[in-house]
Design an enzyme around this catalytic site. Structure first.
Site, PDB file in Angstrom:
ATOM      1  N   THR A  82       1.262  -1.245   0.051  1.00  0.00           N
ATOM      2  CA  THR A  82      -0.063   0.347  -0.043  1.00  0.00           C
ATOM      3  C   THR A  82       1.017   0.951  -0.211  1.00  0.00           C
ATOM      4  O   THR A  82       0.195   1.800  -0.340  1.00  0.00           O
ATOM      5  CB  THR A  82      -0.742   0.156   1.114  1.00  0.00           C
ATOM      6  OG1 THR A  82      -1.926  -1.081   1.573  1.00  0.00           O
ATOM      7  CG2 THR A  82      -1.960   1.225   1.194  1.00  0.00           C
ATOM      8  N   GLU A 105      -9.477  -1.578   1.334  1.00  0.00           N
ATOM      9  CA  GLU A 105      -9.201  -2.103   3.106  1.00  0.00           C
ATOM     10  C   GLU A 105      -9.212  -1.463   4.108  1.00  0.00           C
ATOM     11  O   GLU A 105      -9.388  -1.508   5.184  1.00  0.00           O
ATOM     12  CB  GLU A 105      -7.874  -2.817   2.409  1.00  0.00           C
ATOM     13  CG  GLU A 105      -7.032  -3.312   3.376  1.00  0.00           C
ATOM     14  CD  GLU A 105      -5.855  -4.331   3.248  1.00  0.00           C
ATOM     15  OE1 GLU A 105      -5.414  -5.372   4.098  1.00  0.00           O
ATOM     16  OE2 GLU A 105      -5.198  -3.029   2.575  1.00  0.00           O
ATOM     17  N   ARG A 240      -1.463 -15.614  -6.064  1.00  0.00           N
ATOM     18  CA  ARG A 240      -1.901 -16.226  -4.789  1.00  0.00           C
ATOM     19  C   ARG A 240      -3.380 -16.667  -5.843  1.00  0.00           C
ATOM     20  O   ARG A 240      -3.938 -15.509  -6.570  1.00  0.00           O
ATOM     21  CB  ARG A 240      -2.350 -15.150  -3.952  1.00  0.00           C
ATOM     22  CG  ARG A 240      -3.462 -16.324  -2.678  1.00  0.00           C
ATOM     23  CD  ARG A 240      -3.136 -15.971  -1.642  1.00  0.00           C
ATOM     24  NE  ARG A 240      -4.330 -16.476  -0.400  1.00  0.00           N
ATOM     25  CZ  ARG A 240      -4.135 -15.751   0.257  1.00  0.00           C
ATOM     26  NH1 ARG A 240      -3.565 -14.203   1.138  1.00  0.00           N
ATOM     27  NH2 ARG A 240      -5.619 -16.182   0.775  1.00  0.00           N
ATOM     28  N   ARG A 275       6.394  -6.490 -19.934  1.00  0.00           N
ATOM     29  CA  ARG A 275       6.179  -6.788 -21.859  1.00  0.00           C
ATOM     30  C   ARG A 275       6.793  -5.683 -22.545  1.00  0.00           C
ATOM     31  O   ARG A 275       6.850  -5.994 -24.232  1.00  0.00           O
ATOM     32  CB  ARG A 275       4.833  -6.985 -21.788  1.00  0.00           C
ATOM     33  CG  ARG A 275       4.381  -7.908 -22.731  1.00  0.00           C
ATOM     34  CD  ARG A 275       2.718  -7.439 -23.166  1.00  0.00           C
ATOM     35  NE  ARG A 275       2.430  -9.054 -22.402  1.00  0.00           N
ATOM     36  CZ  ARG A 275       1.064  -9.259 -21.403  1.00  0.00           C
ATOM     37  NH1 ARG A 275       0.396  -8.449 -21.953  1.00  0.00           N
ATOM     38  NH2 ARG A 275       0.530 -10.709 -21.584  1.00  0.00           N
TER      39      ARG A 275
END
Length: 294
Positions: A82, A105, A240, A275
């Site tokens: 953050t 959050e 994840r 990229r």
């Protein structure tokens, strides 16, 4: 019969095999027009890309994030993602880019406090929590930040809410970069219990949105525990819940606390995918302040 014939002709046009196809000569012409526009903007002093707030990262990305980029910023909890996001937001706003932050959050007030702490060393998080405020420093930092084009949203919870607001703001000229904190908190309908596919659809939609709105989108994500437990730098497979994240992303940045730093204030940023820039697997060192607000 005449009407039916006309409808058939319209259907043939809509189903034309060439629809959506473009000859390379047209693509080259568009590229030339874009490069000419970039040259004019550069000569006039306009900032072409969105700066990241980190000079080394700007070097590897040829000046910052480009339009249409989906940028993944991943880390384990409490590593500092953050704080890095807010540094990116400040850097973009400082050069006049309109910044949209969607925080799932933290509240807008909490984000504002993090911004203020990063702006002034005279402000102390612990004192502010007790109501002890150095008001002169507070007003000074408030004046600096209050003049920047930073817009925060802590109410959008679903992917549809976030994408619609980004689209509307971009159309109104109030969004040059969007930052979302974070993927795991976005409310999504998991079809058939397949979370991995649902997340892949989410990142695919955000990538399409970045292209359509011609802005970079920075999406914060969590890493699994493997890299920390195995005491190694994070890799792409540590993202994840879905392999679709790395597939859709243009840039993948991963953070880890430097193992050699006993105080734990040095953060390593690994560029695992890039990229449109220099090769990945590049390490950028970040020295955080005591509160990890900058």
């Amino acid at each position: 019969i005449n009407n039916a014939s006309g409808m058939v002709d319209d259907l043939r046009k809509d189903a034309d095999a060439d629809k959506g196809m473009q000859h390379i000569s047209q693509a080259i012409q568009e590229l030339g027009d874009n490069l000419e526009e970039l040259q004019i903007n550069r000569e006039s002093g306009k900032v072409l890309r969105v700066p990241t707030g980190f000079r080394s990262l700007d070097f590897y990305t040829y000046g910052g994030f480009n339009t249409g980029n989906l940028v993944i910023l991943a880390a384990r909890p409490s590593v500092g993602k953050t704080a890095v996001m807010l540094q990116m937001a400040k850097a973009a706003a400082t050069v006049g880019k309109n910044v949209n932050i969607f925080s799932l959050e933290m509240t807008n007030s909490e984000l504002a406090q993090r911004f203020l702490l990063s702006e002034s060393d005279e402000l102390n998080q612990w004192k502010m929590a007790r109501g002890e405020v150095e008001w002169t420093a507070f007003e000074r930092a408030s004046g600096i930040l209050g003049s920047k084009p930073i817009y925060m949203n802590d109410s959008a919870r679903t992917l549809e809410d976030i994408t619609s607001r980004i689209t509307l703001n971009a159309m109104a000229g109030r969004c040059d970069i969007a930052l979302i904190d974070y993927l795991g908190l976005i409310k999504m309908h998991v079809r058939g219990g397949n979370l991995s596919q649902t997340i892949a659809e989410c990142t695919g939609e955000l990538k399409a949105l970045a292209k359509a709105c011609k802005i970079p989108i920075v999406l914060l994500c969590q890493l699994n525990r493997s890299s920390a437990s195995e005491k190694r730098p994070p890799e792409m497979h540590d993202l994840r819940d879905s392999g679709g994240i790395e597939q859709d992303a243009d840039i993948v940045l991963m953070l880890e606390r430097a193992p050699e730093d006993e105080e734990g204030r040095t953060v390593n940023m690994w560029v695992r995918k890039n990229r449109q820039g220099s090769a990945g697997n590049v390490k950028v060192e970040i020295i955080a302040n005591e509160t990890f607000s900058a």
